[in-house]
Write a protein that holds these residues in place. Structure first.
Motif, PDB file in Angstrom:
ATOM      1  N   ASN A   9      -4.823   6.839   3.935  1.00 52.82           N
ATOM      2  CA  ASN A   9      -4.034   6.535   2.743  1.00 52.82           C
ATOM      3  C   ASN A   9      -3.790   7.793   1.918  1.00 52.82           C
ATOM      4  N   ILE A  10      -4.769   8.698   1.927  1.00 54.04           N
ATOM      5  CA  ILE A  10      -4.635   9.960   1.194  1.00 54.04           C
ATOM      6  C   ILE A  10      -4.039  11.042   2.083  1.00 54.04           C
TER       7      ILE A  10
ATOM      8  N   ARG B 244       0.828  -1.211   0.000  1.00 49.63           N
ATOM      9  CA  ARG B 244       0.000   0.000   0.000  1.00 49.63           C
ATOM     10  C   ARG B 244       0.860   1.258   0.000  1.00 49.63           C
TER      11      ARG B 244
ATOM     12  N   LEU C 203      -4.531   9.824  -6.582  1.00 51.89           N
ATOM     13  CA  LEU C 203      -4.452   8.864  -5.487  1.00 51.89           C
ATOM     14  C   LEU C 203      -5.849   8.522  -4.965  1.00 51.89           C
TER      15      LEU C 203
ATOM     16  N   ALA D 130      -0.321  10.704   3.003  1.00 52.34           N
ATOM     17  CA  ALA D 130       0.553  10.899   1.839  1.00 52.34           C
ATOM     18  C   ALA D 130       0.681  12.378   1.483  1.00 52.34           C
TER      19      ALA D 130
ATOM     20  N   ALA E 241       0.905   3.907  -3.158  1.00 53.20           N
ATOM     21  CA  ALA E 241       0.601   5.328  -2.955  1.00 53.20           C
ATOM     22  C   ALA E 241       1.761   6.188  -3.445  1.00 53.20           C
TER      23      ALA E 241
ATOM     24  N   THR F 267      -7.539   4.780  -4.893  1.00 52.69           N
ATOM     25  CA  THR F 267      -8.157   4.225  -3.685  1.00 52.69           C
ATOM     26  C   THR F 267      -9.605   3.842  -3.947  1.00 52.69           C
TER      27      THR F 267
END
Length: 429
Positions: free
Chosen positions: A241-242, A31, A50, A245, A35, A54
Protein backbone atom coordinates in the motif's frame (compact mmCIF):
# COMPACT_ATOMS: atom_id res chain seq x y z
CA UNK A 1 -17.43 -29.21 -11.26
CA UNK A 2 -13.61 -29.27 -11.39
CA UNK A 3 -11.58 -29.73 -8.21
CA UNK A 4 -10.42 -26.11 -8.40
CA UNK A 5 -13.98 -24.78 -7.92
CA UNK A 6 -15.52 -27.70 -6.00
CA UNK A 7 -16.71 -25.55 -3.07
CA UNK A 8 -18.90 -23.48 -5.40
CA UNK A 9 -21.25 -26.46 -5.67
CA UNK A 10 -22.40 -25.49 -2.17
CA UNK A 11 -25.26 -22.90 -2.52
CA UNK A 12 -24.34 -21.00 0.65
CA UNK A 13 -20.68 -20.83 -0.29
CA UNK A 14 -21.61 -19.66 -3.79
CA UNK A 15 -23.62 -16.78 -2.30
CA UNK A 16 -20.78 -15.99 0.12
CA UNK A 17 -18.19 -16.09 -2.66
CA UNK A 18 -20.09 -13.79 -5.05
CA UNK A 19 -20.93 -11.30 -2.30
CA UNK A 20 -17.32 -11.32 -1.17
CA UNK A 21 -16.04 -10.80 -4.71
CA UNK A 22 -18.13 -7.64 -5.19
CA UNK A 23 -17.19 -6.42 -1.70
CA UNK A 24 -13.50 -7.05 -2.33
CA UNK A 25 -13.52 -5.19 -5.66
CA UNK A 26 -15.13 -2.20 -3.96
CA UNK A 27 -12.64 -2.45 -1.11
CA UNK A 28 -9.62 -2.42 -3.41
CA UNK A 29 -11.04 0.52 -5.36
CA UNK A 30 -11.49 2.37 -2.07
CA UNK A 31 -7.96 1.52 -0.86
CA UNK A 32 -6.54 2.90 -4.09
CA UNK A 33 -8.65 6.06 -3.76
CA UNK A 34 -7.75 6.62 -0.10
CA UNK A 35 -4.03 6.21 -0.77
CA UNK A 36 -4.31 8.71 -3.63
CA UNK A 37 -6.34 11.07 -1.44
CA UNK A 38 -3.65 11.09 1.26
CA UNK A 39 -0.56 11.03 -0.95
CA UNK A 40 -1.61 13.42 -3.72
CA UNK A 41 -4.80 15.37 -2.89
CA UNK A 42 -4.21 16.20 0.78
CA UNK A 43 -0.38 16.14 0.92
CA UNK A 44 2.48 16.68 -1.48
CA UNK A 45 3.71 13.11 -1.77
CA UNK A 46 4.08 12.59 2.00
CA UNK A 47 4.82 8.87 2.40
CA UNK A 48 4.89 9.17 6.19
CA UNK A 49 1.31 10.50 6.22
CA UNK A 50 0.27 7.48 4.16
CA UNK A 51 2.10 5.29 6.68
CA UNK A 52 0.16 6.87 9.55
CA UNK A 53 -3.12 6.34 7.72
CA UNK A 54 -2.28 2.68 7.16
CA UNK A 55 -1.24 2.32 10.80
CA UNK A 56 -4.56 3.71 12.02
CA UNK A 57 -6.47 1.12 9.98
CA UNK A 58 -4.62 -1.70 11.71
CA UNK A 59 -4.24 -0.23 15.21
CA UNK A 60 -7.61 -1.56 16.49
CA UNK A 61 -6.61 -5.02 15.28
CA UNK A 62 -3.44 -4.83 17.35
CA UNK A 63 -5.33 -3.73 20.47
CA UNK A 64 -8.54 -5.74 20.09
CA UNK A 65 -7.43 -9.06 18.55
CA UNK A 66 -7.61 -10.88 21.91
CA UNK A 67 -11.20 -9.73 22.39
CA UNK A 68 -12.22 -10.17 18.73
CA UNK A 69 -11.00 -13.76 18.56
CA UNK A 70 -12.87 -14.70 21.71
CA UNK A 71 -16.02 -12.97 20.42
CA UNK A 72 -15.77 -14.95 17.16
CA UNK A 73 -15.68 -18.23 19.12
CA UNK A 74 -18.51 -17.30 21.50
CA UNK A 75 -21.07 -15.56 19.28
CA UNK A 76 -22.80 -16.07 15.94
CA UNK A 77 -20.19 -15.30 13.29
CA UNK A 78 -22.71 -14.25 10.66
CA UNK A 79 -24.15 -11.64 13.03
CA UNK A 80 -20.64 -10.31 13.74
CA UNK A 81 -20.02 -9.99 9.99
CA UNK A 82 -23.30 -8.16 9.47
CA UNK A 83 -22.39 -5.66 12.19
CA UNK A 84 -18.85 -5.07 10.92
CA UNK A 85 -20.02 -4.67 7.30
CA UNK A 86 -22.64 -2.15 8.36
CA UNK A 87 -20.04 -0.09 10.25
CA UNK A 88 -17.69 -0.20 7.24
CA UNK A 89 -20.50 0.91 4.94
CA UNK A 90 -21.33 3.92 7.15
CA UNK A 91 -17.65 4.92 7.30
CA UNK A 92 -17.37 4.77 3.49
CA UNK A 93 -20.55 6.85 3.17
CA UNK A 94 -19.18 9.60 5.43
CA UNK A 95 -15.74 9.75 3.75
CA UNK A 96 -17.15 9.76 0.22
CA UNK A 97 -19.59 12.56 1.12
CA UNK A 98 -16.81 14.69 2.65
CA UNK A 99 -14.59 14.12 -0.39
CA UNK A 100 -17.25 14.76 -3.03
CA UNK A 101 -18.37 17.99 -1.32
CA UNK A 102 -14.75 19.20 -1.00
CA UNK A 103 -14.76 19.34 2.80
CA UNK A 104 -12.39 16.44 3.45
CA UNK A 105 -9.30 17.05 5.59
CA UNK A 106 -6.46 14.77 6.53
CA UNK A 107 -7.76 14.32 10.06
CA UNK A 108 -11.09 13.12 8.63
CA UNK A 109 -9.27 10.38 6.73
CA UNK A 110 -7.28 9.42 9.81
CA UNK A 111 -10.40 9.28 12.03
CA UNK A 112 -12.42 7.20 9.57
CA UNK A 113 -9.45 4.90 9.00
CA UNK A 114 -9.59 4.20 12.73
CA UNK A 115 -13.31 3.40 12.41
CA UNK A 116 -12.55 1.07 9.47
CA UNK A 117 -9.91 -0.60 11.59
CA UNK A 118 -12.42 -1.14 14.40
CA UNK A 119 -14.77 -2.92 11.98
CA UNK A 120 -11.89 -4.97 10.54
CA UNK A 121 -10.66 -6.02 13.99
CA UNK A 122 -13.89 -7.95 14.65
CA UNK A 123 -14.55 -8.83 11.01
CA UNK A 124 -11.28 -10.67 10.26
CA UNK A 125 -11.31 -13.53 12.81
CA UNK A 126 -15.04 -14.05 12.31
CA UNK A 127 -14.68 -14.04 8.51
CA UNK A 128 -11.73 -16.46 8.56
CA UNK A 129 -13.47 -18.89 10.92
CA UNK A 130 -16.90 -18.56 9.26
CA UNK A 131 -15.70 -20.38 6.12
CA UNK A 132 -15.50 -23.64 8.10
CA UNK A 133 -19.19 -23.24 8.94
CA UNK A 134 -20.22 -22.73 5.31
CA UNK A 135 -18.54 -25.83 3.78
CA UNK A 136 -17.81 -29.35 5.11
CA UNK A 137 -14.36 -29.85 6.62
CA UNK A 138 -13.05 -31.81 3.62
CA UNK A 139 -13.72 -28.78 1.37
CA UNK A 140 -12.16 -26.27 3.77
CA UNK A 141 -8.71 -25.93 2.08
CA UNK A 142 -10.42 -25.44 -1.30
CA UNK A 143 -12.84 -22.85 0.14
CA UNK A 144 -10.00 -20.94 1.81
CA UNK A 145 -8.09 -20.87 -1.49
CA UNK A 146 -11.16 -19.70 -3.40
CA UNK A 147 -11.67 -16.95 -0.82
CA UNK A 148 -8.14 -15.85 -1.57
CA UNK A 149 -8.87 -16.11 -5.30
CA UNK A 150 -11.85 -13.79 -4.79
CA UNK A 151 -9.73 -11.34 -2.81
CA UNK A 152 -6.97 -11.37 -5.42
CA UNK A 153 -9.30 -11.25 -8.40
CA UNK A 154 -10.55 -8.07 -6.75
CA UNK A 155 -6.94 -6.93 -6.38
CA UNK A 156 -6.56 -7.54 -10.11
CA UNK A 157 -9.66 -5.53 -11.01
CA UNK A 158 -10.05 -3.02 -8.18
CA UNK A 159 -6.89 -0.88 -8.39
CA UNK A 160 -7.07 -0.59 -12.18
CA UNK A 161 -10.75 0.36 -12.12
CA UNK A 162 -10.16 2.65 -9.16
CA UNK A 163 -7.21 4.41 -10.80
CA UNK A 164 -9.13 4.96 -14.03
CA UNK A 165 -12.20 6.24 -12.19
CA UNK A 166 -10.11 8.62 -10.05
CA UNK A 167 -8.94 10.27 -13.26
CA UNK A 168 -12.44 10.21 -14.76
CA UNK A 169 -14.95 11.02 -11.97
CA UNK A 170 -12.78 11.88 -8.97
CA UNK A 171 -11.63 10.25 -5.74
CA UNK A 172 -14.87 10.73 -3.80
CA UNK A 173 -17.05 8.77 -6.21
CA UNK A 174 -14.62 5.86 -6.16
CA UNK A 175 -14.92 5.71 -2.36
CA UNK A 176 -18.71 5.94 -2.75
CA UNK A 177 -18.65 2.74 -4.83
CA UNK A 178 -17.48 0.96 -1.70
CA UNK A 179 -20.82 1.78 -0.04
CA UNK A 180 -22.55 -0.29 -2.73
CA UNK A 181 -19.97 -3.06 -2.28
CA UNK A 182 -20.64 -3.27 1.46
CA UNK A 183 -24.39 -3.35 0.80
CA UNK A 184 -23.85 -6.30 -1.55
CA UNK A 185 -21.97 -8.23 1.14
CA UNK A 186 -24.71 -7.54 3.69
CA UNK A 187 -27.33 -8.79 1.21
CA UNK A 188 -25.32 -11.98 0.61
CA UNK A 189 -25.03 -12.68 4.34
CA UNK A 190 -28.78 -12.20 4.83
CA UNK A 191 -29.54 -14.45 1.84
CA UNK A 192 -27.63 -17.49 3.14
CA UNK A 193 -29.68 -20.48 4.32
CA UNK A 194 -28.94 -20.84 8.04
CA UNK A 195 -30.19 -24.45 8.01
CA UNK A 196 -27.32 -25.45 5.69
CA UNK A 197 -24.56 -23.94 7.84
CA UNK A 198 -22.30 -26.06 10.09
CA UNK A 199 -21.77 -23.82 13.13
CA UNK A 200 -19.14 -24.82 15.65
CA UNK A 201 -20.42 -25.22 19.19
CA UNK A 202 -19.86 -21.82 20.86
CA UNK A 203 -17.36 -21.82 23.71
CA UNK A 204 -18.57 -20.83 27.15
CA UNK A 205 -17.27 -17.91 29.15
CA UNK A 206 -15.28 -20.35 31.29
CA UNK A 207 -12.95 -21.42 28.48
CA UNK A 208 -10.15 -19.02 29.35
CA UNK A 209 -10.75 -16.68 26.42
CA UNK A 210 -7.71 -15.45 24.54
CA UNK A 211 -5.31 -16.78 27.17
CA UNK A 212 -6.57 -20.29 26.42
CA UNK A 213 -5.87 -19.63 22.75
CA UNK A 214 -2.30 -18.59 23.52
CA UNK A 215 -1.72 -21.70 25.63
CA UNK A 216 -3.16 -23.85 22.85
CA UNK A 217 -0.76 -22.36 20.30
CA UNK A 218 2.24 -22.59 22.65
CA UNK A 219 1.70 -26.34 22.87
CA UNK A 220 1.72 -26.59 19.06
CA UNK A 221 5.10 -25.87 17.40
CA UNK A 222 3.49 -26.36 13.98
CA UNK A 223 1.04 -23.52 14.63
CA UNK A 224 3.80 -21.29 16.00
CA UNK A 225 5.84 -21.85 12.82
CA UNK A 226 2.86 -20.88 10.65
CA UNK A 227 2.21 -17.75 12.72
CA UNK A 228 5.88 -16.85 12.19
CA UNK A 229 5.25 -17.01 8.44
CA UNK A 230 2.30 -14.65 8.84
CA UNK A 231 4.46 -12.25 10.85
CA UNK A 232 7.25 -12.34 8.26
CA UNK A 233 5.35 -12.04 4.98
CA UNK A 234 2.15 -10.37 6.16
CA UNK A 235 3.34 -8.30 9.11
CA UNK A 236 6.81 -7.17 8.03
CA UNK A 237 6.76 -7.70 4.27
CA UNK A 238 3.29 -6.72 3.07
CA UNK A 239 3.84 -2.97 2.65
CA UNK A 240 2.57 -2.65 -0.91
CA UNK A 241 0.00 0.00 0.00
CA UNK A 242 2.95 2.30 0.71
CA UNK A 243 5.69 0.97 -1.58
CA UNK A 244 3.56 0.83 -4.74
CA UNK A 245 2.22 4.33 -4.15
CA UNK A 246 5.63 5.94 -3.59
CA UNK A 247 7.27 3.96 -6.41
CA UNK A 248 4.57 5.14 -8.83
CA UNK A 249 4.61 8.77 -7.78
CA UNK A 250 8.18 9.41 -6.58
CA UNK A 251 10.39 6.89 -8.40
CA UNK A 252 8.62 6.82 -11.76
CA UNK A 253 6.56 10.08 -11.59
CA UNK A 254 3.36 8.43 -12.79
CA UNK A 255 -0.29 9.30 -12.32
CA UNK A 256 -3.34 7.59 -10.80
CA UNK A 257 -3.98 5.27 -13.76
CA UNK A 258 -0.46 3.83 -13.71
CA UNK A 259 -0.57 3.47 -9.94
CA UNK A 260 -3.69 1.34 -10.33
CA UNK A 261 -1.98 -0.78 -13.00
CA UNK A 262 0.76 -1.79 -10.52
CA UNK A 263 -1.80 -3.26 -8.15
CA UNK A 264 -3.64 -5.00 -10.99
CA UNK A 265 -0.50 -6.76 -12.24
CA UNK A 266 0.27 -7.87 -8.71
CA UNK A 267 -3.29 -9.18 -8.62
CA UNK A 268 -2.62 -11.37 -11.67
CA UNK A 269 0.12 -13.27 -9.85
CA UNK A 270 -1.87 -13.38 -6.63
CA UNK A 271 -4.94 -14.78 -8.41
CA UNK A 272 -2.88 -17.50 -10.11
CA UNK A 273 -1.38 -18.42 -6.73
CA UNK A 274 -4.80 -18.69 -5.09
CA UNK A 275 -6.24 -20.83 -7.90
CA UNK A 276 -3.17 -23.07 -7.86
CA UNK A 277 -3.65 -23.50 -4.13
CA UNK A 278 -7.32 -24.41 -4.67
CA UNK A 279 -6.42 -26.99 -7.32
CA UNK A 280 -3.54 -28.76 -5.59
CA UNK A 281 -5.68 -29.85 -2.63
CA UNK A 282 -3.66 -30.53 0.50
CA UNK A 283 -1.38 -27.61 1.52
CA UNK A 284 2.30 -28.30 2.24
CA UNK A 285 4.89 -26.44 4.30
CA UNK A 286 7.35 -26.54 1.39
CA UNK A 287 4.98 -24.30 -0.59
CA UNK A 288 5.11 -21.77 2.25
CA UNK A 289 8.92 -21.75 2.27
CA UNK A 290 9.01 -21.54 -1.53
CA UNK A 291 6.73 -18.51 -1.33
CA UNK A 292 9.06 -16.77 1.12
CA UNK A 293 12.09 -17.34 -1.12
CA UNK A 294 10.23 -16.09 -4.20
CA UNK A 295 9.04 -13.04 -2.28
CA UNK A 296 12.63 -12.06 -1.49
CA UNK A 297 14.04 -12.71 -4.98
CA UNK A 298 11.40 -10.86 -7.01
CA UNK A 299 10.89 -7.97 -4.60
CA UNK A 300 14.65 -7.40 -4.70
CA UNK A 301 14.50 -7.37 -8.50
CA UNK A 302 11.60 -4.91 -8.49
CA UNK A 303 13.38 -2.61 -6.01
CA UNK A 304 16.39 -2.46 -8.35
CA UNK A 305 14.31 -1.98 -11.51
CA UNK A 306 14.92 1.30 -13.32
CA UNK A 307 12.11 0.92 -15.84
CA UNK A 308 8.45 1.41 -14.92
CA UNK A 309 7.08 -1.38 -17.13
CA UNK A 310 9.70 -3.86 -15.94
CA UNK A 311 8.68 -2.95 -12.39
CA UNK A 312 5.04 -3.57 -13.32
CA UNK A 313 5.78 -6.98 -14.89
CA UNK A 314 7.76 -8.04 -11.82
CA UNK A 315 4.63 -7.54 -9.73
CA UNK A 316 3.21 -10.75 -11.23
CA UNK A 317 5.76 -13.08 -9.56
CA UNK A 318 5.77 -10.83 -6.49
CA UNK A 319 2.02 -11.34 -6.11
CA UNK A 320 2.30 -15.05 -6.87
CA UNK A 321 4.92 -15.88 -4.25
CA UNK A 322 3.50 -13.55 -1.58
CA UNK A 323 0.04 -15.08 -1.79
CA UNK A 324 1.42 -18.62 -2.09
CA UNK A 325 3.06 -18.20 1.32
CA UNK A 326 0.05 -16.55 2.97
CA UNK A 327 -2.76 -18.71 1.53
CA UNK A 328 -0.93 -21.96 2.18
CA UNK A 329 -0.08 -20.83 5.70
CA UNK A 330 -3.72 -19.88 6.31
CA UNK A 331 -4.99 -23.25 5.03
CA UNK A 332 -2.49 -25.22 7.13
CA UNK A 333 -3.39 -23.19 10.21
CA UNK A 334 -7.17 -23.61 9.89
CA UNK A 335 -7.10 -27.33 9.06
CA UNK A 336 -4.75 -28.01 12.00
CA UNK A 337 -6.90 -26.12 14.55
CA UNK A 338 -9.89 -27.48 16.47
CA UNK A 339 -13.22 -25.74 15.62
CA UNK A 340 -13.66 -24.41 19.19
CA UNK A 341 -10.28 -22.63 19.01
CA UNK A 342 -10.39 -21.52 15.39
CA UNK A 343 -11.63 -17.99 16.03
CA UNK A 344 -8.90 -17.27 18.58
CA UNK A 345 -6.15 -18.85 16.47
CA UNK A 346 -7.28 -16.88 13.41
CA UNK A 347 -7.27 -13.74 15.56
CA UNK A 348 -3.60 -14.49 16.24
CA UNK A 349 -3.05 -14.97 12.51
CA UNK A 350 -4.67 -11.61 11.86
CA UNK A 351 -2.57 -10.08 14.62
CA UNK A 352 0.68 -11.30 13.06
CA UNK A 353 -0.35 -10.12 9.59
CA UNK A 354 -2.03 -6.82 10.42
CA UNK A 355 -1.16 -6.10 14.03
CA UNK A 356 2.35 -5.00 13.12
CA UNK A 357 1.07 -2.32 10.76
CA UNK A 358 0.63 0.42 13.41
CA UNK A 359 4.37 0.17 14.08
CA UNK A 360 5.70 -0.92 10.69
CA UNK A 361 3.72 1.36 8.36
CA UNK A 362 4.95 4.68 9.86
CA UNK A 363 8.46 3.23 9.93
CA UNK A 364 8.28 2.23 6.26
CA UNK A 365 6.85 5.65 5.39
CA UNK A 366 9.71 7.35 7.25
CA UNK A 367 12.26 5.10 5.53
CA UNK A 368 10.73 6.06 2.16
CA UNK A 369 10.98 9.78 2.93
CA UNK A 370 14.50 9.44 4.32
CA UNK A 371 16.15 6.94 1.95
CA UNK A 372 13.94 7.02 -1.14
CA UNK A 373 10.98 4.97 -2.46
CA UNK A 374 13.02 1.84 -3.28
CA UNK A 375 13.96 1.44 0.36
CA UNK A 376 10.30 0.73 1.19
CA UNK A 377 10.59 -2.51 -0.81
CA UNK A 378 14.06 -3.40 0.45
CA UNK A 379 12.80 -3.21 4.04
CA UNK A 380 10.46 -6.15 3.35
CA UNK A 381 13.14 -8.12 1.50
CA UNK A 382 15.57 -7.85 4.42
CA UNK A 383 12.92 -8.62 7.04
CA UNK A 384 11.50 -11.69 5.25
CA UNK A 385 15.01 -13.00 4.45
CA UNK A 386 15.99 -12.89 8.13
CA UNK A 387 12.73 -14.51 9.24
CA UNK A 388 13.07 -17.22 6.57
CA UNK A 389 16.57 -18.08 7.78
CA UNK A 390 15.43 -18.25 11.41
CA UNK A 391 12.33 -20.31 10.58
CA UNK A 392 14.26 -22.77 8.41
CA UNK A 393 16.93 -23.22 11.09
CA UNK A 394 14.23 -23.84 13.71
CA UNK A 395 12.42 -26.41 11.56
CA UNK A 396 15.67 -28.22 10.79
CA UNK A 397 16.62 -28.30 14.47
CA UNK A 398 13.14 -29.35 15.61
CA UNK A 399 12.98 -32.15 12.99
CA UNK A 400 16.66 -33.01 13.53
CA UNK A 401 17.49 -32.26 9.91
CA UNK A 402 20.71 -30.71 8.66
CA UNK A 403 22.12 -29.68 5.31
CA UNK A 404 25.69 -30.49 4.30
CA UNK A 405 27.67 -29.30 1.29
CA UNK A 406 29.43 -32.20 -0.44
CA UNK A 407 31.73 -31.01 -3.23
CA UNK A 408 32.33 -34.63 -4.32
CA UNK A 409 28.72 -34.89 -5.43
CA UNK A 410 27.34 -33.65 -8.70
CA UNK A 411 25.47 -30.34 -8.62
CA UNK A 412 23.78 -29.00 -6.53
CA UNK A 413 26.41 -30.28 -4.06
CA UNK A 414 23.84 -30.47 -1.26
CA UNK A 415 22.95 -33.38 1.00
CA UNK A 416 19.97 -33.31 3.39
CA UNK A 417 20.40 -35.57 6.40
CA UNK A 418 18.00 -36.58 9.16
CA UNK A 419 19.51 -37.48 12.53
CA UNK A 420 18.06 -40.59 14.16
CA UNK A 421 19.55 -41.24 17.61
CA UNK A 422 23.31 -41.43 16.93
CA UNK A 423 22.94 -42.48 13.32
CA UNK A 424 22.75 -40.31 10.27
CA UNK A 425 20.54 -41.38 7.41
CA UNK A 426 20.28 -39.52 4.18
CA UNK A 427 16.84 -38.61 2.88
CA UNK A 428 15.87 -37.28 -0.51
CA UNK A 429 13.38 -34.46 -0.64
Amino acid sequence: MSQTFSSLANPNYRTWFLGGLVSNVGGWMARTAQAWLVLVVLTDGNAQALGYQTALIFLPGLLLSPVAGTVADRFNKRHILLASSTLGMLSALVLSTLTITGHVRLWHVFTLSLVDGLAMAFDNPARQAFVSEVVPFEHLPNAISLNSASFNAARLLGPGIGGALIAWVGTGWVIAANVVAFATMITALLSMDAALLHPAKPTSGKGGGFVAGLKYVRRRPDLMALLTVGLAVGGLGFNYNISNAVMATEAFHRGAGDYGIIGSFMGIGALVAALWSARRGSPRLRHVLMGMVGYCVFNLASALSGNFWLFVLLQIPVGFFTITALVTGNSLLQTATTPQMRGRVMALWGLTIMGMAPMISPLVGWIGDRFGPRSTILFGVIAVSIMFALLTATIMRHDRIRVRLDWHKRAPWMRIERLISQDVSEVRR
